[in-house]
Design a protein around this motif. Structure first.
Motif, mmCIF file in Angstrom:
data_model
loop_
_atom_site.group_PDB
_atom_site.id
_atom_site.type_symbol
_atom_site.label_atom_id
_atom_site.label_comp_id
_atom_site.label_asym_id
_atom_site.label_seq_id
_atom_site.Cartn_x
_atom_site.Cartn_y
_atom_site.Cartn_z
ATOM 1 N N PRO A 159 0.804 -1.220 0.000
ATOM 2 C CA PRO A 159 0.000 0.000 0.000
ATOM 3 C C PRO A 159 0.838 1.272 0.000
ATOM 4 C CG PRO A 159 -0.858 -1.588 1.583
ATOM 5 C CD PRO A 159 0.471 -2.117 1.114
ATOM 6 N N GLN A 163 0.762 4.300 -2.739
ATOM 7 C CA GLN A 163 0.581 5.728 -2.485
ATOM 8 C C GLN A 163 1.589 6.581 -3.257
ATOM 9 O OE1 GLN A 163 -2.246 6.456 -0.939
ATOM 10 N NE2 GLN A 163 -2.377 4.206 -0.831
ATOM 11 N N VAL A 264 -6.393 2.664 -4.423
ATOM 12 C CA VAL A 264 -7.361 1.803 -3.737
ATOM 13 C C VAL A 264 -7.085 0.333 -4.053
ATOM 14 C CG1 VAL A 264 -9.800 1.159 -3.584
ATOM 15 C CG2 VAL A 264 -9.142 3.573 -3.628
ATOM 16 N N SER A 266 -4.357 -1.125 -4.784
ATOM 17 C CA SER A 266 -3.128 -1.618 -4.146
ATOM 18 C C SER A 266 -3.356 -2.020 -2.699
ATOM 19 C CB SER A 266 -2.022 -0.559 -4.228
ATOM 20 O OG SER A 266 -2.371 0.591 -3.472
ATOM 21 N N VAL A 267 -4.506 -1.654 -2.134
ATOM 22 C CA VAL A 267 -4.824 -2.040 -0.754
ATOM 23 C C VAL A 267 -4.871 -3.560 -0.620
ATOM 24 C CG1 VAL A 267 -6.655 -2.001 0.997
ATOM 25 C CG2 VAL A 267 -5.986 0.107 -0.171
ATOM 26 N N LEU A 270 -1.927 -5.781 0.843
ATOM 27 C CA LEU A 270 -1.687 -6.026 2.268
ATOM 28 C C LEU A 270 -2.325 -7.337 2.727
ATOM 29 C CD1 LEU A 270 -0.611 -5.285 5.019
ATOM 30 C CD2 LEU A 270 -2.587 -3.784 5.334
ATOM 31 N N SER A 329 -10.430 -8.042 -0.719
ATOM 32 C CA SER A 329 -9.266 -8.271 0.137
ATOM 33 C C SER A 329 -9.350 -9.617 0.838
ATOM 34 C CB SER A 329 -9.137 -7.146 1.171
ATOM 35 O OG SER A 329 -8.891 -5.908 0.544
#
Length: 439
Positions: A159, A163, A264, A266-267, A270, A329
């Motif tokens: 993440p 960014q 978003v 790339s969240v 995690l 996710s």
């Protein structure tokens, strides 16, 4: 066969500290590749690229690794594994810095390819060293922990890297940072890493001199790898490992198919990384449990189950609009978990069916060549086919259908794995007896 020799574990002092240094070498490899995929939507816009460019970028790095990897392993055999890692990981970081100054795709491709040529040394050499740091009873946990921690760190960085899309020329800063980190890590490896030597944890080679433990590596010996049935099956499984595609195209898939922004999308890196970490960590313990439950078939069953589990999670997590990045996710975490089980199982399996002097060559073939071929085919195919038929259809065939085929293919190991592992132990025992007789 002497029972006390067979059962007495050999513990290398400071092995976990040495493993942490080796983990850094593995981290820079995965970070460089994931940075390109995580920020590709921004790189694509900055340099005016098509989706196929990501496939070319990834495939080129894997293809050059198929050629440079064996050369690095040969150099490590000829000189020093520590020196080769310090050069290929440390000094090679200058090419990462150079990639950050790229003004067009041709320059980016050249620098990325050179960078990948150096990083190709990490996986086969590090994995070979793990077999020399840890005995057979603890290799699964060591490999699982290593890959798991790497995945966890990468998931935290994911993440953050995403960014960088909100920063002017953020992808350039990312590449510059990786290059500088590489150089620091290379210095750390040179100063603090201590190589235990090949075969250091093999009980049947205990007390023998380094030359006897390492054995003689010739072309005929290296080619004998291709006469090990289980190794050939594991190589075939690499070519069917469609889950390799997920880490490269995950972010751009969510951007192109479901309309999320790069930041978003790339969240999901995690939870994917956390799942991969838990899968790695659990995989090592599952390996030990499976061997206790079924010495002949336990490892194969766990490895096979991971392929089927991944296919099931990928079907739901990529073929349906789940409506929120939170639900995506969850399924990316499940896919990461199933994928994470693999290294803690298949790497120790390769170690078990090959003698110490052939493990570097085995992992070169397994990772640098066959995995590189799989990466190249999947990345190029997904990049170009994604432009034509869409990434969702590509994911259905590669992440679901192909993975089901992979699980079925691994059934062949039920007949070959145990005899191949026993054959290696018999060879090491014969080597010991010959050395004692010569003495």
């Amino acid at each position: 066969m002497s029972k006390n020799i067979e059962d007495a574990p050999i513990i290398i002092r400071g092995r976990w500290r040495q493993l942490s240094l080796l983990g850094g070498a593995m981290l820079v490899d995965s970070t460089e590749a994931s940075l390109a995929s995580a920020l590709f939507p921004v790189i694509r816009q900055a340099l005016g690229l098509s989706l196929g460019a990501l496939g070319v970028l990834t495939a080129a790095g894997k293809i050059v690794g198929a050629f440079s990897g064996p050369l690095w392993v040969w150099a490590a055999r000829r000189w020093s594994r520590r020196a080769v890692l310090a050069v290929s990981i440390g000094l090679w970081g200058v090419w990462g810095i150079a990639a950050g100054f790229s003004q067009n795709f041709a320059q980016l491709l050249i620098f990325f390819t050179i960078l990948a040529a150096g990083y190709a040394a990490a996986h086969p050499i590090v994995t070979e060293i793990i077999g020399d740091l840890f005995d057979q009873a603890s290799r699964g946990r060591a490999v699982g922990l290593l890959y798991g921690v790497l995945a966890l760190v990468a998931s935290v960085l994911g993440p953050i890297k995403g960014q960088l899309a909100n920063v002017d020329d953020g992808w350039r800063w990312g590449l510059w940072g990786i290059g500088a980190f590489n150089m620091l890590l290379g210095a750390a490896i040179w100063l603090w890493f201590r190589d235990p030597g090949r075969g250091a944890t093999e009980p049947r080679l205990a007390g023998l001199d380094a030359r006897t433990r390492e054995g003689e590596l010739t072309w005929s010996r290296a080619l004998s790898l291709l006469r090990i049935p289980s190794f050939l099956i594991l190589l075939g499984s690499r070519l069917l490992s469609g889950h390799l595609l997920l880490g490269v195209f995950a972010v751009v898939f969510l951007v192109d198919v479901y309309g999320y922004t790069t930041a978003v999308a790339s969240v999901v890196l995690l939870p994917y990384g956390v799942g991969y970490f838990l899968g790695n960590f659990a995989g090592g313990f599952m390996a030990d449990w499976a061997v206790r439950r079924s010495p002949r078939h336990g490892l194969v069953a766990v490895l096979q189950g991971a392929q089927f589990g991944f296919a099931a999670a990928a079907f739901i997590g990529t073929q349906f609009d789940l409506g929120s990045i939170a639900l995506f996710s969850v399924f990316f975490a499940l896919m990461g978990g199933m994928q994470g089980v693999n290294p803690g199982i298949n790497r120790p399996m390769v170690m078990a069916i090959t003698p110490p002097e052939l493990r570097g060559s085995a992992f070169t073939v397994y990772i640098n060549i066959f995995e590189a071929i799989a990466w190249a085919v999947f990345s190029l195919g997904a990049g170009f086919l994604g432009d034509v038929i869409g990434l969702q259809v590509v994911f259905l065939w590669v992440l679901v259908i192909l993975m089901l085929a992979n699980g079925a293919f691994l059934s062949l190991l039920y007949r070959t794995y145990t005899p191949d592992a026993e054959r290696v132990q018999q060879e090491l025992q014969a080597r010991r007896e010959q050395a004692v007789q010569d003495a």
